[in-house]
Design a protein around this motif. Sequence first.
Motif, short mmCIF file in Angstrom:
data_model
loop_
_atom_site.label_atom_id
_atom_site.label_comp_id
_atom_site.label_asym_id
_atom_site.label_seq_id
_atom_site.Cartn_x
_atom_site.Cartn_y
_atom_site.Cartn_z
N LYS A 8 0.74 -1.26 -0.09
CA LYS A 8 0.07 -0.06 0.05
C LYS A 8 0.94 1.24 0.11
O LYS A 8 0.71 2.35 -0.89
N ASN A 9 1.85 1.30 0.96
CA ASN A 9 2.76 2.33 0.94
C ASN A 9 3.45 2.38 -0.49
O ASN A 9 3.77 3.97 -0.86
N GLY A 10 3.99 1.36 -1.02
CA GLY A 10 4.56 1.63 -2.29
C GLY A 10 3.69 2.14 -3.67
O GLY A 10 4.26 2.78 -4.33
N LEU A 11 2.37 1.96 -3.45
CA LEU A 11 1.38 2.32 -4.40
C LEU A 11 1.20 3.72 -4.02
O LEU A 11 1.18 4.92 -4.93
N LEU A 12 1.13 4.45 -2.91
CA LEU A 12 1.10 5.71 -2.39
C LEU A 12 2.32 6.68 -2.98
O LEU A 12 2.40 7.56 -3.42
N VAL A 13 3.54 5.84 -2.69
CA VAL A 13 4.60 6.52 -3.05
C VAL A 13 4.83 6.72 -4.56
O VAL A 13 5.03 7.75 -5.22
N SER A 14 4.40 5.81 -5.46
CA SER A 14 4.63 5.81 -6.85
C SER A 14 3.42 6.78 -7.26
O SER A 14 3.75 7.62 -8.22
N LEU A 15 2.23 6.82 -6.76
CA LEU A 15 1.18 7.82 -7.10
C LEU A 15 1.81 9.41 -6.90
O LEU A 15 1.61 10.49 -7.55
#
Length: 408
Positions: A8-15
């Motif tokens: 989830k944190n990875g998706l937020l960072v990528s966005l």
Amino acid sequence: MLGFKEIKNGLLVSLWFVFLTFPLMVVKVDPVERIVRWRWENSLYVAIGTFAVFLLVKIIIQRRSRNAAVDKEAEQKKESFIHRVLASPRQKFTLIALLLAVAIVFPLFSSSYQTNVMTTALMYVVLGLGLNIVVGMAGLLDLGYVAFYAVGAYSYALLNHHFDLGFWAVLPIGGGLAAIFGILLGFPVLRLRGDYLAIVTLGFGEIIRLVLENWSEFSKGPSGISNISRPGLFGIEFGLDGAIIYIYYLMIVFMIVTIFIVNRLQDSRLGRAWIALREDEIACQAMGIDKRKTKLVAFSLGAFWAGIIGVVFAAKTTFINPASFTFLESAIILAIVVLGGMGSIVGVIFGALILILLPEYLRALSEYRMLAFGAILVAMMVFRPQGLISNIRRTYHSDKKFPSPTQQ
């Protein structure tokens, strides 16, 4: 294994990274046809790449934490390959001789542009070593270091413009004036440390820049000072290409002298006082070290080297204006010290060469080179937060055995 929270944190960072890079990667204005080209596929590439890099970093960090068999203190004392080479006198002198030979023949096999870029890198090496005295050894966070750089540059420019003084005559004057300004800055901040010290030094650097920009009668204002004389040799004046090579060799000499002096300072009583001041200011004062004198000497010596390089900068460019001495310059020099390793001479050298040369050699990436440069720095801080070559804590042993009270 990575859990749902990490993904989830990875998706937020990528966005978030897509949002930050949107104007650069997606929007492209065509001034000829007067249209805006939307490159939406680039945002997808950025999102996928950022997500993959985030997960890779997380996996590496988890593996490191599991496989760490030694504690943090033992890991800091672990010697790297560079430290082992420097510990051996034979290997150290062989490496120094090899690097010096390459540096001497470099202008003979490269263009004037490459020599000029390398001269700039050597200038930042000396600036980094000067700031390393203040930040790395004494632990005093200085964000206005560029002010002393400007003092040295304007000293040569004004004295050459009004009194026709040459480079070698002004060189010690520029360093001395910068050292005096370092002492003037040191007195008001003797009781400050940490963030407060950084704010005051930042304000000092901006004051110097604003004075130079607005006092037109003194410094020519934003127009700057042009036609500054290049350095000569026993009255011999060089052309453009000859001056570039001459200044390059001057910077090699200045760098060698600076490395020698800073290395001797580290091993001196004053250097140990700086390190004690950095580690614990209260304990340092309790041990009888004059805190005021130690700080003032650190500020003045660090400013002296900035003033010397300021004179070289004015002679190299033959034109200066206040725009050359912004806060960004102080940030770059501080980044050199932090990236290379606080208190490490070899680390500062590598940090300066990387930070100055890397943007030049990333020009092949065109508009994405600063993005790639920033990504490299972020990766460096993630995997080597202590710097490229961290300074090994020195220990002192005594072989003399004192008798116990019962044996006396």
